[in-house]
Design an enzyme around this catalytic site. Structure first.
Site, mmCIF file in Angstrom:
data_model
loop_
_atom_site.group_PDB
_atom_site.id
_atom_site.type_symbol
_atom_site.label_atom_id
_atom_site.label_comp_id
_atom_site.label_asym_id
_atom_site.label_seq_id
_atom_site.Cartn_x
_atom_site.Cartn_y
_atom_site.Cartn_z
ATOM 1 N N ARG A 105 -10.970 5.852 5.807
ATOM 2 C CA ARG A 105 -12.298 6.407 6.118
ATOM 3 C C ARG A 105 -12.518 7.748 5.446
ATOM 4 N NH1 ARG A 105 -13.436 6.747 12.422
ATOM 5 N NH2 ARG A 105 -11.196 6.712 12.750
ATOM 6 N N ASN A 117 -7.383 -0.772 8.516
ATOM 7 C CA ASN A 117 -8.535 -0.818 9.418
ATOM 8 C C ASN A 117 -9.705 -1.579 8.817
ATOM 9 O OD1 ASN A 117 -8.046 0.564 11.935
ATOM 10 N ND2 ASN A 117 -7.594 2.364 10.673
ATOM 11 N N GLY A 150 0.879 -1.182 0.000
ATOM 12 C CA GLY A 150 0.000 0.000 0.000
ATOM 13 C C GLY A 150 0.908 1.222 0.000
ATOM 14 N N VAL A 195 -0.496 6.365 4.247
ATOM 15 C CA VAL A 195 0.148 5.730 5.400
ATOM 16 C C VAL A 195 1.393 4.967 4.949
ATOM 17 C CG1 VAL A 195 -0.108 4.086 7.302
ATOM 18 C CG2 VAL A 195 -2.037 5.552 6.670
ATOM 19 N N GLY A 196 1.295 4.251 3.845
ATOM 20 C CA GLY A 196 2.430 3.455 3.378
ATOM 21 C C GLY A 196 3.631 4.309 3.010
ATOM 22 N N ASN A 238 -11.808 -4.016 2.942
ATOM 23 C CA ASN A 238 -10.430 -4.230 3.387
ATOM 24 C C ASN A 238 -10.138 -5.690 3.737
ATOM 25 O OD1 ASN A 238 -9.971 -1.604 2.833
ATOM 26 N ND2 ASN A 238 -9.662 -0.924 4.942
ATOM 27 N N HIS A 298 -8.932 -1.059 18.808
ATOM 28 C CA HIS A 298 -8.641 0.236 18.184
ATOM 29 C C HIS A 298 -9.972 0.801 17.712
ATOM 30 C CE1 HIS A 298 -6.456 3.313 16.136
ATOM 31 N NE2 HIS A 298 -6.676 2.866 14.915
HETATM 32 N N1 APR Z 1 -2.444 -4.424 -2.628
HETATM 33 C C1 APR Z 1 -1.637 -3.370 -2.445
HETATM 34 N N2 APR Z 1 -2.097 -2.123 -2.281
HETATM 35 C C2 APR Z 1 -3.416 -1.939 -2.309
HETATM 36 C C3 APR Z 1 -4.329 -3.006 -2.497
HETATM 37 C C4 APR Z 1 -3.789 -4.304 -2.660
HETATM 38 N N3 APR Z 1 -4.558 -5.356 -2.826
HETATM 39 N N4 APR Z 1 -5.582 -2.485 -2.477
HETATM 40 C C5 APR Z 1 -5.452 -1.162 -2.294
HETATM 41 N N5 APR Z 1 -4.155 -0.826 -2.193
HETATM 42 C C6 APR Z 1 -3.552 0.493 -2.042
HETATM 43 C C7 APR Z 1 -4.289 1.585 -2.788
HETATM 44 O O1 APR Z 1 -4.032 1.534 -4.185
HETATM 45 C C8 APR Z 1 -3.718 2.834 -2.139
HETATM 46 O O2 APR Z 1 -2.574 3.337 -2.807
HETATM 47 O O3 APR Z 1 -3.575 0.921 -0.708
HETATM 48 C C9 APR Z 1 -3.310 2.334 -0.733
HETATM 49 C C10 APR Z 1 -4.091 2.998 0.388
HETATM 50 O O4 APR Z 1 -3.684 4.319 0.442
HETATM 51 P P1 APR Z 1 -4.663 5.524 0.842
HETATM 52 O O5 APR Z 1 -5.907 5.414 0.033
HETATM 53 O O6 APR Z 1 -3.858 6.773 0.800
HETATM 54 O O7 APR Z 1 -5.087 5.172 2.352
HETATM 55 P P2 APR Z 1 -4.206 5.410 3.675
HETATM 56 O O8 APR Z 1 -4.576 6.711 4.260
HETATM 57 O O9 APR Z 1 -2.793 5.108 3.390
HETATM 58 O O10 APR Z 1 -4.837 4.298 4.622
HETATM 59 C C11 APR Z 1 -4.603 2.913 4.387
HETATM 60 O O11 APR Z 1 -4.459 2.372 6.700
HETATM 61 O O12 APR Z 1 -4.812 3.656 8.596
HETATM 62 C C12 APR Z 1 -5.360 2.711 7.733
HETATM 63 O O13 APR Z 1 -7.737 3.140 7.851
HETATM 64 C C13 APR Z 1 -6.591 3.242 7.035
HETATM 65 O O14 APR Z 1 -7.317 1.149 6.108
HETATM 66 C C14 APR Z 1 -6.657 2.368 5.817
HETATM 67 C C15 APR Z 1 -5.177 2.094 5.515
#
Ligand code: APR
Length: 314
Positions: free
Chosen positions: A86, A124, A11, A15-16, A99, A179
């Protein structure tokens, strides 16, 4: 010669990528930032950009962006942030169906590409997602851990420091449980410069601060509007990565698999653990007051219900 740790972050969203940033800046190891093929070159762009900050900031780390798990092979630590965040008005539980599916597909890959890794789940609703990661990877429970407690405690410590007008360095605190809205403060383990918190704050005011902490994630969501918090969640995650790759044996709250511990019976819940190179090396069992115990049980019940709902979905 010591080998650098290999840290894969699944991801490459807010966050990643921010976790990659903190980990790189602290020279915790080489980093692989992974996202889905539909994102095309995005992870590569972020990784390259981050790596180009290293001459300025002065850290050595290889940072690779990819959409292939082949590049993650043999990771020491895998951080999972994949999933949707969210939006205003949503609870963490509203993310469950989407998720859970994402978590399953990611964990199938990790199981094959990094069978010896320690997995840190951040997506989450956390307590259910980490349970799913344990089920799908089949890894021993000490190698699958969830990030929540450090973040919740950090929010709580921030609010306490602001309230008292003191350095956050002197605020030490513990929150347990899931959480979510049922997280459990442990006032007997909260102190400021060694002074028990209830000597500094009235119980009613402390309860208000606890309540703001419980809703700390929602407060950020309502301000950002387009997504959820990421600076503090990723800093908390990087601290867990550091504890593992440097074998620091930090005593910190994490979502750990509790079976006999606290009488939980096989669920992930926030408890103090010792985190080191083997993962969750120990779960610390505290003596809780009756009120804390019943709040903790209430929180565990909420986690159980979430896991039961997840089982009906996928
Ligand atoms: N494999 C890899 N990455 C994925 C997959 C998957 N199968 N499905 C989605 N993603 C990627 C999305 O393409 C996106 O780039 O996960 C990333 C999520 O990033 P954001 O939308 O910016 O979300 P973020 O704020 O990083 O939150 C991610 O962490 O804190 C928790 O509640 C939050 O569940 C959420 C997660």
């Amino acid at each position: 010669m010591m080998r650098r740790a290999k840290i894969s972050i699944i991801g490459a969203g807010n966050v990643g990528a921010t976790t990659a940033h903190w980990c790189a800046a602290a020279e915790l190891g080489d980093i692989v930032l992974v996202d889905i093929p539909a994102t095309e070159d995005m992870p590569r762009g972020k990784a390259l950009d981050l790596m180009q900050s290293s001459p300025v900031m002065g850290f050595d780390a290889n940072i690779l962006g990819t959409t292939s798990y082949h590049d993650t092979q043999g990771s020491d630590v895998v951080v999972i942030t994949a999933g949707i965040p969210r939006k205003p008005g949503m609870s963490r539980d509203d993310l469950l169906a989407t998720n859970a599916k994402i978590m399953s597909s990611v964990c199938e890959e990790i199981k094959k590409s990094s069978p010896e890794a320690i997995v840190i789940v951040v997506s989450n609703p956390l307590d259910a997602m980490v349970q799913r990661a344990l089920q799908v990877t089949g890894f021993p429970a000490e190698r699958v851990v969830g990030q929540a407690g450090i973040l919740d405690t950090a929010r709580y410590r921030t609010f306490l420091a602001l309230e008292l007008g003191v350095s956050i360095e002197d605020v030490s605190a513990l929150l347990m449980g899931g959480h979510g809205d049922t997280m459990v403060p442990i006032p007997s383990c909260t102190s400021v410069g060694g002074i028990p918190i209830l000597q500094l704050i009235q119980p009613e005011r402390l309860e208000e601060i606890v309540d703001r902490t419980r809703k700390g994630g929602a407060e950020i969501v309502s301000l950002l509007k387009t997504g959820s918090a990421y600076y503090a969640p990723s800093a908390a995650t990087a601290q867990m990565v550091e504890a593992i790759v440097r074998d620091k044996k930090r005593l910190i709250p994490c979502a750990a698999y509790c079976d006999q511990e606290y009488g939980v019976g096989g669920y992930y819940v926030g408890v103090p653990v010792v985190l080191g190179s083997a993962g969750v090396e120990r779960i610390v069992e505290l003596e809780l007051t009756d009120a804390e115990k019943s709040a903790f049980e209430n929180s565990v019940q909420a986690v159980k219900e979430l896991v039961a709902t997840m089982a009906t979905l996928v």
